[in-house]
Each structure stands twice: as structure tokens, then as C-alpha cells.
Design a protein around this motif. Structure first.
Motif: not given
Length: 174
Positions: A72-87
């Protein structure tokens, strides 16, 4: 499963990344896999400088999702998900105005939890736990506005309790 993780999973099941749905006034930048590895929405700020605004996605070199977040206007705002290479998920939580907020979880590559923590506007607050790669608890306790509070317990990899410590309760009022 969060709405963000569900949408990303549905897009992948459909044969590739879904087009980004940018909010009003924002336009797509970057390129989705296979043409690129990073795509986001951006909108000019009051000075005309482009700011990330809306969904943001990255992919590994094989096309697997790496990260999905919202800005949101240059700032993280809301859901966040990061994945390993294995999915499997590596980290999941939410940002509010550029600060971690609510429950955050990290996982080992095999899908077992590595850490669970609560945040309030970027400060550790609430239940906190870390785990051994084999699945057993390593440490469990609570944070009160960034300070350890209440009972904290530590275990070894065999599940034997190593010790307990009771910290003062911290309150926001006298």
C-alpha cells in the motif's frame, strides 16, 4: 488457508500465474514467469514517484511461486506468504503499514513448524514458540509488548524439559 494462498494455488493449478488485479490508479510492472521473475502493481505518489501498491509476486527460476504479498503506497500491507523451492510454505503472516501484525509462522522445508510468533504493529506480542526440525517444542512462552512475560519453558530434542522461567507480567496500564 489464507485467501492469498488459495488464490495463488488456484492460479498455479490453472497452468500459470494469474494476471495481477491492480487497485484503481495502479498499473502492472515487471513480468510474471516465464517472461520474468517479479511482478507487482505500482501507483505514483503525490510527487509522481512510482510506489508499489497492490499485489506483488515473485517466482523461482523453474516457475514455482516464491513470494506473494500486498503493498500500500510503498509499504507492505496485507497478507504475506513465502514458499520453499519444494512448494511448501516457508513463512506466512500479515503486514500492516510496513510492520508485522498478527500471527506469523515459519516452517522447515518438510512442512513442520519452525516458529510461531504474534506481533502487534511490529513488536513481538502474544504466544511465541520455536520447534526442533524433528517436530518437538524447543521454547515456548509469551511476549508482552516486546518483553518476555509469564512462564517460559525450554526442552531438549528428546522432549525433556530443561527449565522454566517465570517473568513478570507486563501491562500497558499501571
Amino acid at each position: 488457508m489464507t485467501a492469498l494462498a488459495l488464490a495463488l494455488g488456484l492460479a498455479l493449478a490453472a497452468g500459470g500465474p494469474a494476471p495481477l488485479a491492480c487497485p484503481p490508479g495502479a498499473a502492472v510492472a515487471g513480468a510474471a514467469y516465464p517472461d520474468g521473475f517479479e511482478q507487482w502493481c505500482e501507483k505514483p505518489d503525490d510527487a509522481g514517484r512510482p510506489q508499489k501498491h497492490g499485489p506483488y509476486r515473485t517466482w523461482y527460476d523453474d516457475g514455482a511461486p516464491q513470494l506473494a504479498s500486498t503493498w500500500k503506497m510503498g509499504r507492505l500491507d496485507g497478507p504475506f506468504v513465502e514458499y520453499h523451492r519444494n512448494g511448501k510454505k516457508a513463512r506466512e503472516g500479515a503486514w500492516r503499514d510496513g510492520e508485522k501484525d498478527g500471527r506469523w509462522t515459519t516452517w522447515f522445508e518438510d512442512g513442520r513448524p519452525a516458529e510461531e510468533a504474534g506481533y502487534d504493529r511490529g513488536i513481538l506480542h502474544g504466544r511465541f514458540a520455536t520447534f526442533f526440525a524433528g517436530g518437538g517444542k524447543r521454547v515456548e512462552g509469551r511476549y508482552c509488548h516486546g518483553i518476555q512475560c509469564g512462564r517460559w519453558t525450554t526442552w531438549d530434542e528428546g522432549g525433556r524439559e530443561l527449565g522454566r522461567m517465570d517473568h513478570e507480567e507486563i501491562r500497558s496500564e499501571p
